[in-house]
Design an enzyme around this catalytic site. Structure first.
Site, mmCIF file in Angstrom:
data_model
loop_
_atom_site.group_PDB
_atom_site.id
_atom_site.type_symbol
_atom_site.label_atom_id
_atom_site.label_comp_id
_atom_site.label_asym_id
_atom_site.label_seq_id
_atom_site.Cartn_x
_atom_site.Cartn_y
_atom_site.Cartn_z
ATOM 1 N N LYS A 191 0.064 2.113 3.467
ATOM 2 C CA LYS A 191 -1.159 2.161 2.617
ATOM 3 C C LYS A 191 -2.484 1.900 3.264
ATOM 4 O O LYS A 191 -3.414 2.253 2.729
ATOM 5 C CB LYS A 191 -0.912 1.178 1.264
ATOM 6 C CG LYS A 191 -0.821 -0.084 1.805
ATOM 7 C CD LYS A 191 -0.479 -1.347 0.767
ATOM 8 C CE LYS A 191 0.188 -2.739 1.171
ATOM 9 N NZ LYS A 191 1.570 -2.401 1.685
ATOM 10 N N TYR A 217 -8.061 0.747 5.088
ATOM 11 C CA TYR A 217 -8.598 0.713 3.724
ATOM 12 C C TYR A 217 -9.899 1.427 3.246
ATOM 13 O O TYR A 217 -10.652 0.934 2.444
ATOM 14 C CB TYR A 217 -8.217 -0.753 2.991
ATOM 15 C CG TYR A 217 -7.015 -1.450 3.028
ATOM 16 C CD1 TYR A 217 -5.839 -1.111 2.181
ATOM 17 C CD2 TYR A 217 -6.587 -2.170 4.008
ATOM 18 C CE1 TYR A 217 -4.580 -1.377 2.372
ATOM 19 C CE2 TYR A 217 -5.398 -2.919 4.104
ATOM 20 C CZ TYR A 217 -4.201 -2.526 3.371
ATOM 21 O OH TYR A 217 -3.089 -2.812 3.324
ATOM 22 N N GLU A 256 4.736 -6.683 8.272
ATOM 23 C CA GLU A 256 4.225 -5.489 7.493
ATOM 24 C C GLU A 256 2.594 -5.517 7.923
ATOM 25 O O GLU A 256 1.816 -5.491 6.873
ATOM 26 C CB GLU A 256 4.374 -5.559 6.044
ATOM 27 C CG GLU A 256 5.796 -5.464 5.626
ATOM 28 C CD GLU A 256 5.958 -5.879 4.368
ATOM 29 O OE1 GLU A 256 5.017 -6.088 3.564
ATOM 30 O OE2 GLU A 256 7.347 -6.109 3.827
ATOM 31 N N PRO A 257 2.321 -5.649 9.329
ATOM 32 C CA PRO A 257 0.727 -5.353 9.476
ATOM 33 C C PRO A 257 0.251 -4.062 9.153
ATOM 34 O O PRO A 257 0.797 -3.055 9.312
ATOM 35 C CB PRO A 257 0.589 -5.826 11.115
ATOM 36 C CG PRO A 257 2.019 -5.435 11.509
ATOM 37 C CD PRO A 257 3.136 -5.811 10.527
ATOM 38 N N GLY A 258 -0.917 -4.129 8.659
ATOM 39 C CA GLY A 258 -1.662 -2.795 8.459
ATOM 40 C C GLY A 258 -3.082 -2.784 9.302
ATOM 41 O O GLY A 258 -3.349 -2.261 10.110
ATOM 42 N N ARG A 259 -4.056 -3.858 8.654
ATOM 43 C CA ARG A 259 -5.323 -3.668 9.345
ATOM 44 C C ARG A 259 -5.417 -4.197 10.627
ATOM 45 O O ARG A 259 -6.299 -3.607 11.591
ATOM 46 C CB ARG A 259 -6.219 -4.484 8.306
ATOM 47 C CG ARG A 259 -6.088 -6.242 8.589
ATOM 48 C CD ARG A 259 -7.108 -6.782 7.479
ATOM 49 N NE ARG A 259 -6.598 -6.675 6.138
ATOM 50 C CZ ARG A 259 -7.470 -6.080 5.214
ATOM 51 N NH1 ARG A 259 -8.587 -5.343 5.345
ATOM 52 N NH2 ARG A 259 -6.952 -5.969 4.031
ATOM 53 N N ASP A 313 -17.784 -7.814 2.503
ATOM 54 C CA ASP A 313 -17.370 -8.022 3.819
ATOM 55 C C ASP A 313 -19.101 -8.025 4.516
ATOM 56 O O ASP A 313 -19.848 -7.355 4.030
ATOM 57 C CB ASP A 313 -16.774 -7.056 4.406
ATOM 58 C CG ASP A 313 -15.989 -7.449 5.760
ATOM 59 O OD1 ASP A 313 -16.205 -8.628 6.321
ATOM 60 O OD2 ASP A 313 -15.127 -6.759 6.162
ATOM 61 N N HIS A 337 4.130 -12.863 1.063
ATOM 62 C CA HIS A 337 2.888 -12.383 1.812
ATOM 63 C C HIS A 337 1.715 -13.339 1.621
ATOM 64 O O HIS A 337 1.549 -13.706 0.200
ATOM 65 C CB HIS A 337 2.538 -10.758 0.928
ATOM 66 C CG HIS A 337 1.299 -9.954 1.709
ATOM 67 N ND1 HIS A 337 0.201 -10.583 2.243
ATOM 68 C CD2 HIS A 337 1.524 -8.701 2.305
ATOM 69 C CE1 HIS A 337 -0.300 -9.496 2.536
ATOM 70 N NE2 HIS A 337 0.369 -8.522 2.786
#
Length: 427
Positions: free
Chosen positions: A64, A377, A270-273, A323, A193
């Site tokens: 995602k 994202y 479950e790393p994403g960024r 951010d 998480h």
């Protein structure tokens, strides 16, 4: 992935180098839409770093975060597993030849038809956090292997607190494990998480400790507990704290204490960024400018810039979490003076403001601003509100890294052929 999609360079360049090259080419073609560059080297290097720092923890990339076809294909070639949350995501990964055993359906609340699709395609590892979900799984995918997702009792600062939406609390865990056992479902582990873009290493230490307690409850009620899923939450910029090194230190210590390697528990995450944030940068053209003067009109007090990418495009997440919004001119400015500036997106929405307080040099319409750290994202959540064009993607990779990827792809193709041949011999 077509090799022609990737521009192979003899020496790895900076994002600014790549952007300048591509902006020049687009200008010659009469194109002034926004563009994005992907640094393939960055993805490969961060993937390697993960296993160097966390050798026990199998990486399931959170699709995602960024499901760009070329980035995902690189990760498939490297041997990554995947965290999928829907039928569409599962389908994308399976169509790339990934074995179903390398997918976790990590959405605790699943749509019926998506769950049926998972069963039809042998995707059986998944999470749950409620009695209702157990009943649904029993009816539609009774052979599933389940991880109980719990909500860590101790809360730590994160940009998104996922505990508000998912996870049972500690006191509910025993009843859920017993219920699953009674209706004949297989529980094989626990999942948590700490929150998206988590700001504390202690979140992992306290959660792993709590996971051990729930793990033991599962063993007590007769579940064959085999997997611990420590989820996501890892930061995407090396300059941010906690760094991946800081997180790895505390995770490795806690795993050794609570889930020693001799116990044989499989650890996944479950790393994403972490993998893609720093791999992409966007170049947006200035399409309009307004100068705000003082009363005497002798000095510029403020500059308003309008660029052709905005809050309703690729920058929705960056603005949503307030951010620190970084941007700089693509070309070096001779004048070193800076002006307090506002940067607006291209749509007609009054809320399409990226930042109202940023210091920038005086730039002209047609010049470009570079926005780094846009790999996570952003593109996966963008819209084309007002039918504004989305950025066109360009991919760059150094020759050394590309040769490594090609070699691994050859090995992967050979393995797939061998597996197919073995199946033919069996049948």
């Amino acid at each position: 992935m077509e090799d022609s999609d990737i521009q192979i360079v003899d020496v790895r360049g900076s994002h600014t180098d790549y952007i300048k090259q591509q902006v020049n080419q687009q200008t010659k073609l009469g194109v002034d839409d926004p563009l994005a560059i992907y640094d393939i080297d960055e993805v490969v290097e961060r993937y390697r770093k993960w296993y160097k720092l966390l050798p026990r923890v199998e990486l399931f990339y959170a699709l995602k975060c960024n499901n760009d076809k070329n980035i995902v294909d690189i990760l498939v070639t490297l041997g990554s597993s995947f965290d999928c949350a829907s039928k569409g995501e599962i389908q994308q990964i399976l169509e790339l030849g990934v074995d179903p055993s390398r997918i976790i359906y990590a959405n605790p609340i699943k749509q019926n038809t998506h769950l049926t699709y998972a069963k039809q395609h042998n995707v059986d590892l998944m999470t749950f956090d409620s009695e209702e979900e157990l009943i649904k799984i029993k009816l539609l995918h009774g052979s599933a292997r389940l991880l109980l997702r719990f909500r860590p009792t101790q809360k730590y600062e994160a940009h998104y607190d996922l505990g508000q939406k998912f996870g049972c609390n500690f006191n509910e865990a025993r009843d859920l494990l017993i219920s699953a056992k009674e209706i004949g479902l297989e529980i094989i582990g626990v999942s948590f998480h700490v929150g998206s873009d988590c700001l504390s290493t202690e979140a992992f230490s306290s959660s792993i400790k709590e996971a051990r307690k729930i793990f033991d409850i599962g063993l007590q009620v007769g579940c064959a507990m085999k997997i611990l899923d420590i989820g996501g939450g890892y930061r995407g910029r090396d300059v941010e704290s906690p760094t991946i090194e800081e997180n790895a230190d505390i995770i490795n210590q806690c795993l050794e204490e609570y889930f020693p390697e001799t116990e044989g528990v499989k650890i996944i995450a479950e790393p994403g960024r972490y993998l893609v944030t720093s791999a992409a940068s966007i170049a947006a053209h200035i399409i309009g400018r307004k100068l705000v003067y003082n009363k005497d009109r002798t000095n510029i007090e403020h500059v308003m810039y309008y660029i052709n990418e905005g809050k309703y495009g690729s920058f929705c997440r960056l603005v949503a979490i307030n951010d620190e919004f970084e941007m700089s001119p693509v070309t070096q400015q001779d004048d070193t003076r800076r002006y307090n500036s506002t940067v607006w997106g291209p749509t007609c929405a009054g809320s399409d403001c990226l930042t109202s307080e940023i210091s920038l040099p005086l730039m002209e319409v047609g010049e470009c601003l570079q926005i780094p750290y846009t790999g996570a994202y952003t593109f996966s959540r963008s819209t084309n509100f007002n039918s504004m064009p989305r950025p066109k993607f360009f991919y760059f990779c150094s020759r050394d890294i590309w040769c490594h990827v090609v070699e691994m792809r050859t090995q992967l193709s050979h393995q797939i052929m061998m597996n197919a041949e073995n199946l033919r011999n069996v049948f």
